[in-house]
Write an enzyme that holds these catalytic residues in place. Structure first.
Site, PDB file in Angstrom:
ATOM      1  N   TYR A 188       1.010  -1.082   0.463  1.00 50.65           N
ATOM      2  CA  TYR A 188       0.612  -0.221  -0.180  1.00 50.65           C
ATOM      3  C   TYR A 188       0.884   1.019  -0.586  1.00 50.65           C
ATOM      4  CZ  TYR A 188      -3.548   3.268   1.658  1.00 50.65           C
ATOM      5  OH  TYR A 188      -3.601   5.343   1.675  1.00 50.65           O
ATOM      6  N   ASP A 241      -3.308  10.713   1.882  1.00 54.11           N
ATOM      7  CA  ASP A 241      -3.669   9.548   2.438  1.00 54.11           C
ATOM      8  C   ASP A 241      -4.794   9.491   3.242  1.00 54.11           C
ATOM      9  OD1 ASP A 241      -2.917   6.379   3.155  1.00 54.11           O
ATOM     10  OD2 ASP A 241      -2.181   6.853   4.817  1.00 54.11           O
ATOM     11  N   ASP A 301      -0.291   6.688  10.500  1.00 54.50           N
ATOM     12  CA  ASP A 301       0.033   5.488  10.473  1.00 54.50           C
ATOM     13  C   ASP A 301       1.237   5.351  10.785  1.00 54.50           C
ATOM     14  OD1 ASP A 301       0.864   4.691   8.025  1.00 54.50           O
ATOM     15  OD2 ASP A 301      -1.049   5.191   8.182  1.00 54.50           O
ATOM     16  N   TYR A 306      -5.724  -5.870   3.103  1.00 51.20           N
ATOM     17  CA  TYR A 306      -7.661  -5.820   2.424  1.00 51.20           C
ATOM     18  C   TYR A 306      -8.385  -7.048   2.152  1.00 51.20           C
ATOM     19  CZ  TYR A 306      -6.389  -0.689   2.876  1.00 51.20           C
ATOM     20  OH  TYR A 306      -5.948   0.660   3.082  1.00 51.20           O
ATOM     21  N   ASP A 358      -5.782  20.112  11.087  1.00 48.49           N
ATOM     22  CA  ASP A 358      -6.333  19.892   9.844  1.00 48.49           C
ATOM     23  C   ASP A 358      -6.211  20.509   8.712  1.00 48.49           C
ATOM     24  OD1 ASP A 358      -9.172  19.712   7.697  1.00 48.49           O
ATOM     25  OD2 ASP A 358     -10.145  20.946   9.488  1.00 48.49           O
ATOM     26  N   CYS A 359      -5.919  19.359   7.854  1.00 49.85           N
ATOM     27  CA  CYS A 359      -4.625  19.646   6.732  1.00 49.85           C
ATOM     28  C   CYS A 359      -5.353  20.918   5.667  1.00 49.85           C
ATOM     29  CB  CYS A 359      -4.753  18.919   5.562  1.00 49.85           C
ATOM     30  SG  CYS A 359      -6.154  18.211   4.870  1.00 49.85           S
TER      31      CYS A 359
END
Length: 360
Positions: free
Chosen positions: A174, A273, A198, A348, A252-253
């Protein structure tokens, strides 16, 4: 205390003789000391429930269109050998009674319901997967989402946000795909990561000697959990919010992107992401579509000439949603082109689509 739910199905070529079949099965339930209660199915075949002294509960249904279903619920800790004997005896007897009329037999492993560790998580296209999860490693509710990190014997620790499998320690494919699958040259470049709490993308990007990486993640509790429990994914990059060639902004982006655009700050690579393409194909009913469009427009504004924008799409089976996303790319504030790649992401258990987007 969990409940184990067993199922046994017989698909028949033609409806069976209900009376004869039921009489043939009675001895099995009597041997198990299960009390029968027949219910009115209003002309839709035969329906009976059986209750045992040990807490077992079963439903036998003979559907009028030629399907026989048996559901058995037992408490975790019940005598497994006795349960197997019951199911084996029932299957053997039904085979004898329905000889020549059976098209297919399906017996599934027990569904475990109500256990302390949830093993079942859906794929993006609605299929239920059972994981070999044996431990809840971390769970918090932040201001934004429910955060779980669960341990899988096969995939390692798995990050699950609001019930969606996000990333496991097995899922380097991924991370590689959302960074361009090894085809890009990050050395000396400016990189912007949106989300990525992550730490997987940041960890891999640092290895490629970029000039500077700016990562914007809104949820500090995701960072905290992954720093402690996803070390195979993030290494040590989440130990500090600043490193030799990176900085993590816990913000916050959207306002950050707007500020960068106003300042004229640009990047060689923007890696989104944040979220997958929504399953819904009705943008007017799902605000995630508007969020994706906003992030795309802002990201393209801070992308240098020749720069690239990377993002995940969704499960390859969601063709309508992916098509809607590709239409969205044609409605941005400037013209863009794109390519896509399909990658198997281990945890997944499905194929996943990734996009590379650039200005025309």
């Amino acid at each position: 205390m969990a409940v184990l739910h067993y199922t046994l199905d017989f698909k028949l070529r033609a409806p069976a003789d209900v009376s004869a079949t039921v009489r043939g099965l009675q001895s099995i339930f009597q041997e198990q000391e299960m009390t029968e209660n027949v219910h009115d199915s209003e002309g839709h075949g035969y329906l009976a429930t059986f209750v045992g002294k040990n807490g077992r509960f079963a439903i036998l249904r003979m559907h009028s269109h030629g399907l026989v279903t048996f559901d058995l619920q037992c408490l975790d800790g019940d005598d497994v050998a006795q349960v197997d004997n019951l199911l084996n005896a029932l299957e053997k007897k039904l085979k004898a009674l329905l000889d020549g009329n059976i098209q297919r037999i399906k017996r599934l492993p027990a569904l475990i319901r109500g256990s302390d560790v949830d093993r079942y998580w859906p794929t993006a296209d609605g299929r239920l997967m059972e994981y070999d999860i044996d431990e809840v490693v971390y769970e918090k509710d932040s201001a934004y989402q429910n955060i779980k990190i669960l341990h899988s014997r096969q995939f390692g620790n798995m990050l699950i946000l609001n019930g969606d499998v996000n990333l496991a320690e097995s899922d380097l494919p991924y991370t590689q795909a959302i960074m361009g699958s090894g085809k890009e040259h990050y050395a000396g470049k400016e990189v912007l990561i949106l989300g990525g709490g992550d730490g997987g993308i940041l960890h891999e990007a640092v290895k490629l000697k970029p000039k500077m990486i700016t990562m914007v993640e809104i949820d500090e509790l995701v960072i905290d959990g992954c720093r402690k429990h996803m070390r195979k994914t993030c290494g040590n990059v989440l130990d500090n919010l600043k490193g030799d060639c990176y900085e993590i902004l816990v913000q916050d982006c959207v306002p950050v992107l707007k500020k960068f655009a106003e300042q004229g700050r640009t990047f060689d690579y923007v890696i989104n992401d944040l979220t997958a393409v929504p399953i819904s194909t009705a943008p007017e009913e799902d605000s995630t579509w508007e969020f994706l469009r906003l992030i795309l427009d802002l990201s393209i504004r801070v992308l240098r000439p020749g720069g690239k924008y990377f993002t995940q799409g969704n499960c390859v089976n969601l063709t309508d949603a992916l098509s809607e996303y590709e239409k969205l790319l044609g409605r941005l504030s400037c013209k863009v082109d794109f390519s896509k790649e399909v990658v198997c992401v281990p945890s997944y258990m499905e194929l996943w689509v990734f996009y590379t987007i650039w200005k025309k």
